[in-house]
Design a protein around this motif. Structure first.
Motif, PDB file in Angstrom:
ATOM      1  N   GLN A   1       0.845  -1.182   0.000  1.00 49.29           N
ATOM      2  CA  GLN A   1       0.000   0.000   0.000  1.00 49.29           C
ATOM      3  C   GLN A   1       0.888   1.242   0.000  1.00 49.29           C
ATOM      4  O   GLN A   1       1.812   1.356   0.787  1.00 49.29           O
ATOM      5  CB  GLN A   1      -0.904   0.008   1.232  1.00 49.29           C
ATOM      6  N   VAL A   2       0.575   2.154  -0.884  1.00 49.13           N
ATOM      7  CA  VAL A   2       1.343   3.388  -0.995  1.00 49.13           C
ATOM      8  C   VAL A   2       0.725   4.446  -0.089  1.00 49.13           C
ATOM      9  O   VAL A   2      -0.488   4.679  -0.125  1.00 49.13           O
ATOM     10  CB  VAL A   2       1.347   3.885  -2.448  1.00 49.13           C
ATOM     11  N   GLN A   3       1.564   5.049   0.719  1.00 51.30           N
ATOM     12  CA  GLN A   3       1.062   6.141   1.543  1.00 51.30           C
ATOM     13  C   GLN A   3       2.173   7.112   1.884  1.00 51.30           C
ATOM     14  O   GLN A   3       3.358   6.781   1.786  1.00 51.30           O
ATOM     15  CB  GLN A   3       0.412   5.625   2.828  1.00 51.30           C
ATOM     16  N   VAL A   4       1.759   8.297   2.279  1.00 49.39           N
ATOM     17  CA  VAL A   4       2.676   9.368   2.659  1.00 49.39           C
ATOM     18  C   VAL A   4       2.236   9.848   4.033  1.00 49.39           C
ATOM     19  O   VAL A   4       1.068  10.178   4.217  1.00 49.39           O
ATOM     20  CB  VAL A   4       2.616  10.515   1.635  1.00 49.39           C
ATOM     21  N   VAL A   5       3.171   9.887   4.964  1.00 50.44           N
ATOM     22  CA  VAL A   5       2.827  10.207   6.346  1.00 50.44           C
ATOM     23  C   VAL A   5       3.734  11.309   6.872  1.00 50.44           C
ATOM     24  O   VAL A   5       4.965  11.189   6.811  1.00 50.44           O
ATOM     25  CB  VAL A   5       2.949   8.964   7.247  1.00 50.44           C
ATOM     26  N   GLU A   6       3.098  12.369   7.397  1.00 49.43           N
ATOM     27  CA  GLU A   6       3.850  13.470   7.990  1.00 49.43           C
ATOM     28  C   GLU A   6       4.018  13.276   9.492  1.00 49.43           C
ATOM     29  O   GLU A   6       3.213  12.585  10.118  1.00 49.43           O
ATOM     30  CB  GLU A   6       3.142  14.815   7.773  1.00 49.43           C
ATOM     31  N   SER A   7       5.015  13.934  10.036  1.00 47.07           N
ATOM     32  CA  SER A   7       5.225  13.949  11.482  1.00 47.07           C
ATOM     33  C   SER A   7       5.967  15.222  11.861  1.00 47.07           C
ATOM     34  O   SER A   7       6.542  15.889  10.993  1.00 47.07           O
ATOM     35  CB  SER A   7       6.026  12.722  11.940  1.00 47.07           C
ATOM     36  N   GLY A   8       5.929  15.550  13.147  1.00 49.37           N
ATOM     37  CA  GLY A   8       6.728  16.667  13.646  1.00 49.37           C
ATOM     38  C   GLY A   8       5.974  17.930  13.980  1.00 49.37           C
ATOM     39  O   GLY A   8       6.570  18.900  14.451  1.00 49.37           O
ATOM     40  N   GLY A   9       4.686  17.965  13.737  1.00 45.83           N
ATOM     41  CA  GLY A   9       3.921  19.159  14.077  1.00 45.83           C
ATOM     42  C   GLY A   9       3.747  19.309  15.577  1.00 45.83           C
ATOM     43  O   GLY A   9       4.141  18.438  16.352  1.00 45.83           O
ATOM     44  N   GLY A  10       3.162  20.432  15.961  1.00 45.90           N
ATOM     45  CA  GLY A  10       2.932  20.654  17.381  1.00 45.90           C
ATOM     46  C   GLY A  10       2.706  22.118  17.692  1.00 45.90           C
ATOM     47  O   GLY A  10       2.508  22.941  16.797  1.00 45.90           O
TER      48      GLY A  10
END
Length: 115
Positions: A1-10
């Motif tokens: 499964q192809v996906q794009v995941v962000e992280s690091g906000g706050g």
């Protein structure tokens, strides 16, 4: 499964810094352009920064000198280093990755700049 995941906000105080990261997974082939967009409440989504495969970068005027986009093709990742943040930077930040066959978006990560 192809996906794009962000992280690091706050949540960060004015003048502070955050580093956003985005990773693509799955068999997607060569990623040509990687970018970050943002959408504040009641406003349209806007381009923040892009980086081409050869390293050429573009930034919206309001973030020039404060934000830096970088990419790691081996890890299929793109980063956004954000310094000197101000309340106008508050938005949901979205990662975008473009291949020959796909125009992929992440689910977004919230960045809130407030004292």
């Amino acid at each position: 499964q192809v996906q794009v995941v962000e992280s690091g906000g706050g949540l960060v105080q004015p003048g502070g810094s955050l580093r956003l990261s985005c990773e693509a997974s799955g068999s997607i082939g060569t990623i040509y352009t990687m970018g970050w967009y943002r959408q504040a409440p009641g406003k349209q989504r806007e381009l923040v920064a892009t980086i081409a495969r050869e390293g050429t970068t573009t930034y919206r005027d309001s973030v020039k000198g404060r934000f830096t986009i970088s990419r790691d093709d081996a890890k299929k990742m793109v980063h956004l280093q954000m310094n000197s943040l101000n309340p106008d930077d508050t938005a949901v930040y979205y990662c975008n990755m473009i291949t020959v066959l796909r125009n992929m978006w992440g689910q977004g990560t919230q960045v809130t700049v407030s004292s």
